[in-house]
Design a protein around this motif. Structure first.
Motif, PDB file in Angstrom:
ATOM      1  N   LEU A  57      20.969  48.268  -8.241  1.00  0.00           N
ATOM      2  CA  LEU A  57      20.404  48.109  -9.574  1.00  0.00           C
ATOM      3  C   LEU A  57      21.176  49.007 -10.530  1.00  0.00           C
ATOM      4  CD1 LEU A  57      18.269  46.912 -11.460  1.00  0.00           C
ATOM      5  CD2 LEU A  57      16.809  48.877 -10.922  1.00  0.00           C
ATOM      6  N   ASP A  58      21.951  48.385 -11.428  1.00  0.00           N
ATOM      7  CA  ASP A  58      22.679  49.120 -12.459  1.00  0.00           C
ATOM      8  C   ASP A  58      21.723  49.285 -13.636  1.00  0.00           C
ATOM      9  OD1 ASP A  58      24.428  50.070 -14.426  1.00  0.00           O
ATOM     10  OD2 ASP A  58      26.130  49.035 -13.538  1.00  0.00           O
ATOM     11  N   PRO A 111      19.753  45.658 -17.575  1.00  0.00           N
ATOM     12  CA  PRO A 111      20.151  46.064 -16.215  1.00  0.00           C
ATOM     13  C   PRO A 111      20.579  44.871 -15.364  1.00  0.00           C
ATOM     14  CG  PRO A 111      17.776  46.091 -16.438  1.00  0.00           C
ATOM     15  CD  PRO A 111      18.301  45.824 -17.811  1.00  0.00           C
ATOM     16  N   THR A 112      21.440  45.169 -14.388  1.00  0.00           N
ATOM     17  CA  THR A 112      21.983  44.139 -13.516  1.00  0.00           C
ATOM     18  C   THR A 112      21.597  44.428 -12.071  1.00  0.00           C
ATOM     19  OG1 THR A 112      23.873  43.805 -14.987  1.00  0.00           O
ATOM     20  CG2 THR A 112      24.082  42.977 -12.741  1.00  0.00           C
ATOM     21  N   PHE A 113      21.112  43.408 -11.400  1.00  0.00           N
ATOM     22  CA  PHE A 113      20.731  43.513 -10.000  1.00  0.00           C
ATOM     23  C   PHE A 113      21.752  42.759  -9.157  1.00  0.00           C
ATOM     24  CE2 PHE A 113      18.534  41.732  -6.267  1.00  0.00           C
ATOM     25  CZ  PHE A 113      18.103  42.904  -5.661  1.00  0.00           C
ATOM     26  N   THR A 114      22.333  43.433  -8.172  1.00  0.00           N
ATOM     27  CA  THR A 114      23.335  42.829  -7.291  1.00  0.00           C
ATOM     28  C   THR A 114      22.893  42.989  -5.840  1.00  0.00           C
ATOM     29  OG1 THR A 114      25.115  43.357  -8.844  1.00  0.00           O
ATOM     30  CG2 THR A 114      25.761  42.818  -6.587  1.00  0.00           C
ATOM     31  N   ALA A 115      23.055  41.950  -5.057  1.00  0.00           N
ATOM     32  CA  ALA A 115      22.702  42.006  -3.639  1.00  0.00           C
ATOM     33  C   ALA A 115      23.787  41.329  -2.823  1.00  0.00           C
ATOM     34  CB  ALA A 115      21.354  41.331  -3.386  1.00  0.00           C
ATOM     35  N   ASP A 116      24.056  41.866  -1.636  1.00  0.00           N
ATOM     36  CA  ASP A 116      24.986  41.218  -0.716  1.00  0.00           C
ATOM     37  C   ASP A 116      24.462  41.363   0.705  1.00  0.00           C
ATOM     38  OD1 ASP A 116      26.058  43.715   0.495  1.00  0.00           O
ATOM     39  OD2 ASP A 116      26.996  44.015  -1.446  1.00  0.00           O
ATOM     40  N   THR A 117      24.855  40.431   1.540  1.00  0.00           N
ATOM     41  CA  THR A 117      24.393  40.409   2.932  1.00  0.00           C
ATOM     42  C   THR A 117      25.524  39.920   3.824  1.00  0.00           C
ATOM     43  OG1 THR A 117      22.104  39.945   2.295  1.00  0.00           O
ATOM     44  CG2 THR A 117      22.722  39.432   4.551  1.00  0.00           C
ATOM     45  N   VAL A 118      25.661  40.553   4.980  1.00  0.00           N
ATOM     46  CA  VAL A 118      26.606  40.111   6.000  1.00  0.00           C
ATOM     47  C   VAL A 118      25.841  39.942   7.303  1.00  0.00           C
ATOM     48  CG1 VAL A 118      28.676  40.663   7.335  1.00  0.00           C
ATOM     49  CG2 VAL A 118      28.549  41.279   4.910  1.00  0.00           C
ATOM     50  N   ILE A 119      26.022  38.782   7.912  1.00  0.00           N
ATOM     51  CA  ILE A 119      25.396  38.483   9.201  1.00  0.00           C
ATOM     52  C   ILE A 119      26.501  38.341  10.238  1.00  0.00           C
ATOM     53  CG2 ILE A 119      23.982  36.829  10.485  1.00  0.00           C
ATOM     54  CD1 ILE A 119      22.681  36.061   7.822  1.00  0.00           C
ATOM     55  N   GLY A 120      26.338  38.976  11.385  1.00  0.00           N
ATOM     56  CA  GLY A 120      27.344  38.916  12.439  1.00  0.00           C
ATOM     57  C   GLY A 120      26.762  38.464  13.759  1.00  0.00           C
ATOM     58  N   THR A 142      28.834  61.696 -19.530  1.00  0.00           N
ATOM     59  CA  THR A 142      29.940  62.245 -20.311  1.00  0.00           C
ATOM     60  C   THR A 142      29.346  62.980 -21.500  1.00  0.00           C
ATOM     61  OG1 THR A 142      31.322  60.355 -19.674  1.00  0.00           O
ATOM     62  CG2 THR A 142      32.107  61.719 -21.484  1.00  0.00           C
ATOM     63  N   PRO A 143      29.275  64.316 -21.450  1.00  0.00           N
ATOM     64  CA  PRO A 143      28.621  65.070 -22.528  1.00  0.00           C
ATOM     65  C   PRO A 143      29.258  64.845 -23.904  1.00  0.00           C
ATOM     66  CG  PRO A 143      28.949  66.457 -20.593  1.00  0.00           C
ATOM     67  CD  PRO A 143      29.714  65.188 -20.353  1.00  0.00           C
ATOM     68  N   ASP A 144      30.582  64.638 -23.952  1.00  0.00           N
ATOM     69  CA  ASP A 144      31.261  64.492 -25.245  1.00  0.00           C
ATOM     70  C   ASP A 144      30.777  63.277 -26.018  1.00  0.00           C
ATOM     71  OD1 ASP A 144      32.687  66.722 -24.600  1.00  0.00           O
ATOM     72  OD2 ASP A 144      34.477  65.647 -23.946  1.00  0.00           O
ATOM     73  N   THR A 145      30.552  62.181 -25.311  1.00  0.00           N
ATOM     74  CA  THR A 145      30.181  60.926 -25.968  1.00  0.00           C
ATOM     75  C   THR A 145      28.742  60.521 -25.729  1.00  0.00           C
ATOM     76  OG1 THR A 145      30.905  59.589 -24.074  1.00  0.00           O
ATOM     77  CG2 THR A 145      32.566  60.125 -25.740  1.00  0.00           C
ATOM     78  N   GLY A 146      28.102  61.136 -24.738  1.00  0.00           N
ATOM     79  CA  GLY A 146      26.747  60.742 -24.392  1.00  0.00           C
ATOM     80  C   GLY A 146      26.672  59.521 -23.493  1.00  0.00           C
ATOM     81  N   ALA A 147      27.836  59.003 -23.081  1.00  0.00           N
ATOM     82  CA  ALA A 147      27.841  57.843 -22.196  1.00  0.00           C
ATOM     83  C   ALA A 147      27.232  58.216 -20.846  1.00  0.00           C
ATOM     84  CB  ALA A 147      29.262  57.334 -22.012  1.00  0.00           C
ATOM     85  N   LYS A 148      26.454  57.305 -20.285  1.00  0.00           N
ATOM     86  CA  LYS A 148      25.799  57.578 -19.015  1.00  0.00           C
ATOM     87  C   LYS A 148      25.694  56.300 -18.202  1.00  0.00           C
ATOM     88  CE  LYS A 148      21.207  57.185 -21.209  1.00  0.00           C
ATOM     89  NZ  LYS A 148      21.706  56.980 -22.580  1.00  0.00           N
ATOM     90  N   SER A 149      25.564  56.496 -16.906  1.00  0.00           N
ATOM     91  CA  SER A 149      25.393  55.365 -15.996  1.00  0.00           C
ATOM     92  C   SER A 149      24.520  55.808 -14.834  1.00  0.00           C
ATOM     93  CB  SER A 149      26.743  54.838 -15.489  1.00  0.00           C
ATOM     94  OG  SER A 149      27.381  55.810 -14.681  1.00  0.00           O
ATOM     95  N   ALA A 150      23.850  54.844 -14.227  1.00  0.00           N
ATOM     96  CA  ALA A 150      23.010  55.121 -13.060  1.00  0.00           C
ATOM     97  C   ALA A 150      22.983  53.878 -12.185  1.00  0.00           C
ATOM     98  CB  ALA A 150      21.595  55.510 -13.479  1.00  0.00           C
ATOM     99  N   LEU A 151      23.305  54.060 -10.925  1.00  0.00           N
ATOM    100  CA  LEU A 151      23.333  52.957  -9.975  1.00  0.00           C
ATOM    101  C   LEU A 151      22.459  53.335  -8.779  1.00  0.00           C
ATOM    102  CD1 LEU A 151      24.608  50.179  -9.231  1.00  0.00           C
ATOM    103  CD2 LEU A 151      26.372  51.457  -8.000  1.00  0.00           C
ATOM    104  N   PHE A 152      21.425  52.561  -8.544  1.00  0.00           N
ATOM    105  CA  PHE A 152      20.519  52.805  -7.423  1.00  0.00           C
ATOM    106  C   PHE A 152      20.798  51.763  -6.339  1.00  0.00           C
ATOM    107  CE2 PHE A 152      16.451  52.130  -5.184  1.00  0.00           C
ATOM    108  CZ  PHE A 152      16.300  53.409  -4.646  1.00  0.00           C
ATOM    109  N   THR A 153      21.021  52.238  -5.124  1.00  0.00           N
ATOM    110  CA  THR A 153      21.414  51.360  -4.017  1.00  0.00           C
ATOM    111  C   THR A 153      20.450  51.513  -2.850  1.00  0.00           C
ATOM    112  OG1 THR A 153      23.738  51.632  -4.639  1.00  0.00           O
ATOM    113  CG2 THR A 153      23.289  50.719  -2.457  1.00  0.00           C
TER     114      THR A 153
END
Length: 294
Positions: free
Chosen positions: A133-134, A139-148, A108-119
């Protein structure tokens, strides 16, 4: 000999059939327009806008998407009316089969707010796992797994705050998916909220579904939410949908394909407990959505 196992859905898509039935094609809060085009050189453009029927505010965005199918690369850039610049880079099946890398950034150029999410996503028969990885949040690391396996699904999700050194969120789910029906049970919000969803394709023209959510943190009078709905195909180009929840909100939706690439949807939400209530503004909602693809 066991049959080959398909790739299970991702964590966010567990219960998707029921969620789509109860959540999509009910444009009750805005009038929206979306136009999509694709050039011969594999560049896609999308312009979308919506006018909120309550506040009359108009929001929208313009998006350009560049495809390089030979190298599994997709680049998407978006500019919104809130002056947010978004970029997404996707790379699939290049490092290894079943591996997808995804980087999403926003500025957001007006405020300088930024975000980056690597998946990072890895899929193979019987397994679907994702890691996020946020960069700027934590930083926050999130992981999920589904087994079928043979239609049975088991999934889990957890988030870890690197700075604080602790797990901030966890959830789990189990389900069963068949061609005609699907059942999913979720334990969300650190196992403080439990959800059960059901989807059934009754026949080629009729679909039905339901969802119940139990929040252990809510007051006893409002800790269970229930919603049921159905979808009926009138012909190959039109369908109607209806749903109602335990608060008495009845929603109706009608979608018509006017011609190839042109679709119109209309929605109405009625508070059945306040049908004769003269309160202004009205508790009832109406909206529409128009989509053009070329």
């Amino acid at each position: 000999m066991s049959l080959p196992q398909p790739v299970p859905p991702s964590w966010k898509d567990l219960g998707k059939s029921s969620n789509d039935l109860l959540g999509k094609d009910f444009p009750t809060s805005s009038v929206a327009l979306e136009v999509k085009t694709l050039t011969p050189s594999n560049v896609g453009f999308k312009v979308a806008g919506a006018r909120d029927t309550k506040s009359n505010l108009i929001s929208g965005d313009i998006e350009a998407k560049f495809f390089n199918k030979a190298h599994g690369l997709v680049l998407t850039q978006t500019w919104t009316t809130s002056n947010i610049l978004k970029t997404q880079v996707e790379l699939e099946n290049q490092i290894a089969k079943g591996v997808k890398l995804d980087l999403q950034t926003a500025l957001t150029p007006d405020t300088g707010a930024k975000s980056a999410l690597f998946t990072t996503i890895y899929k193979q028969p019987g397994l679907h796992t994702r890691a996020f990885l946020d960069v700027f949040k934590g930083p926050t690391f999130t992981a999920d797994t589904v087994i079928g396996r043979d239609g049975f699904l088991v999934g889990a999700e957890a988030s870890y705050n690197v700075t604080e050194g602790k797990i901030t969120k966890y959830a789990t789910a189990i389900g069963y998916s068949a061609p005609e029906y699907a059942v999913t049970l979720h334990g969300l919000g650190n196992l403080s909220t439990f959800a059960a969803s059901y989807y059934h394709r009754v026949n080629p023209d009729v679909e039905a579904g339901a969802k119940a959510v139990y929040d252990t943190r809510a007051s006893p009078s409002g800790n269970v939410a229930l919603e049921v709905g159905a979808k009926v195909y009138l012909d190959t180009s039109a369908f109607v949908k209806a749903k109602i929840n335990n608060s008495g909100i009845l929603a109706l939706g009608y979608t018509q394909a006017l011609r190839p690439g042109v679709r119109a949807s209309f929605g109405l939400a009625l508070d059945t407990q306040r049908l004769n209530d003269p309160v202004v503004p009205s508790p009832h909602k109406v909206g529409a959505s128009f989509t053009f693809e070329g």
